[in-house]
Scaffold this motif. Sequence first.
Motif, PDB file in Angstrom:
ATOM      1  N   ALA A 252       0.834  -1.205   0.000  1.00 51.11           N
ATOM      2  CA  ALA A 252       0.000   0.000   0.000  1.00 51.11           C
ATOM      3  C   ALA A 252       0.869   1.257   0.000  1.00 51.11           C
ATOM      4  CB  ALA A 252      -0.929  -0.006   1.207  1.00 51.11           C
ATOM      5  N   HIS A 253       1.892   1.282   0.823  1.00 46.97           N
ATOM      6  CA  HIS A 253       2.800   2.434   0.878  1.00 46.97           C
ATOM      7  C   HIS A 253       3.468   2.651  -0.477  1.00 46.97           C
ATOM      8  CE1 HIS A 253       6.685   4.461   1.779  1.00 46.97           C
ATOM      9  NE2 HIS A 253       5.889   5.211   2.527  1.00 46.97           N
ATOM     10  N   SER A 254       3.915   1.565  -1.108  1.00 47.20           N
ATOM     11  CA  SER A 254       4.548   1.679  -2.422  1.00 47.20           C
ATOM     12  C   SER A 254       3.575   2.205  -3.467  1.00 47.20           C
ATOM     13  CB  SER A 254       5.088   0.316  -2.861  1.00 47.20           C
ATOM     14  OG  SER A 254       6.084  -0.126  -1.965  1.00 47.20           O
ATOM     15  N   GLN A 255       2.318   1.775  -3.410  1.00 52.12           N
ATOM     16  CA  GLN A 255       1.313   2.268  -4.335  1.00 52.12           C
ATOM     17  C   GLN A 255       1.070   3.763  -4.124  1.00 52.12           C
ATOM     18  OE1 GLN A 255      -0.633   0.828  -6.846  1.00 52.12           O
ATOM     19  NE2 GLN A 255       0.859  -0.808  -6.753  1.00 52.12           N
ATOM     20  N   TYR A 256       1.008   4.198  -2.889  1.00 51.52           N
ATOM     21  CA  TYR A 256       0.787   5.626  -2.599  1.00 51.52           C
ATOM     22  C   TYR A 256       1.939   6.474  -3.124  1.00 51.52           C
ATOM     23  CZ  TYR A 256      -2.683   3.886   0.743  1.00 51.52           C
ATOM     24  OH  TYR A 256      -3.742   3.265   1.332  1.00 51.52           O
ATOM     25  N   ILE A 257       3.163   6.067  -2.805  1.00 48.47           N
ATOM     26  CA  ILE A 257       4.338   6.823  -3.239  1.00 48.47           C
ATOM     27  C   ILE A 257       4.439   6.818  -4.759  1.00 48.47           C
ATOM     28  CG2 ILE A 257       6.868   6.902  -3.167  1.00 48.47           C
ATOM     29  CD1 ILE A 257       5.526   7.832  -0.587  1.00 48.47           C
ATOM     30  N   GLY A 258       4.226   5.661  -5.376  1.00 48.08           N
ATOM     31  CA  GLY A 258       4.273   5.564  -6.831  1.00 48.08           C
ATOM     32  C   GLY A 258       3.230   6.444  -7.502  1.00 48.08           C
TER      33      GLY A 258
END
Length: 100
Positions: free
Chosen positions: A51-57
């Motif tokens: 989820a964090h990676s999706q937000y940052i991406g």
Amino acid sequence: MLRGQSREGVRAYTFGAQFVEVRIHRLTCEIRVPRMVGAFASGTIVNSLTAHSQYIGGMIWGLGAALEEKTEIDLAHARYVNDNIAEYHVPVNADVSRVT
């Protein structure tokens, strides 16, 4: 465990808001983005790292869309001239120096 079959016919929406601080150099017109903040409402998160990676991406993609893209419209036909990703500039590590 059944994957997705128990949620058949269910729709789930995610909402987010991003805020960006932008600085433009007075003489060179160089654009800098020293700070980006995002707030998201995603429901139940199964994997926090994903989820964090999706937000940052998503935020980096938005930064690239805002600073790198140029939409050209043919006024005579009211259509986009550049309607594919052939001219799309993807932000790279040099464009995004620090993400935490």
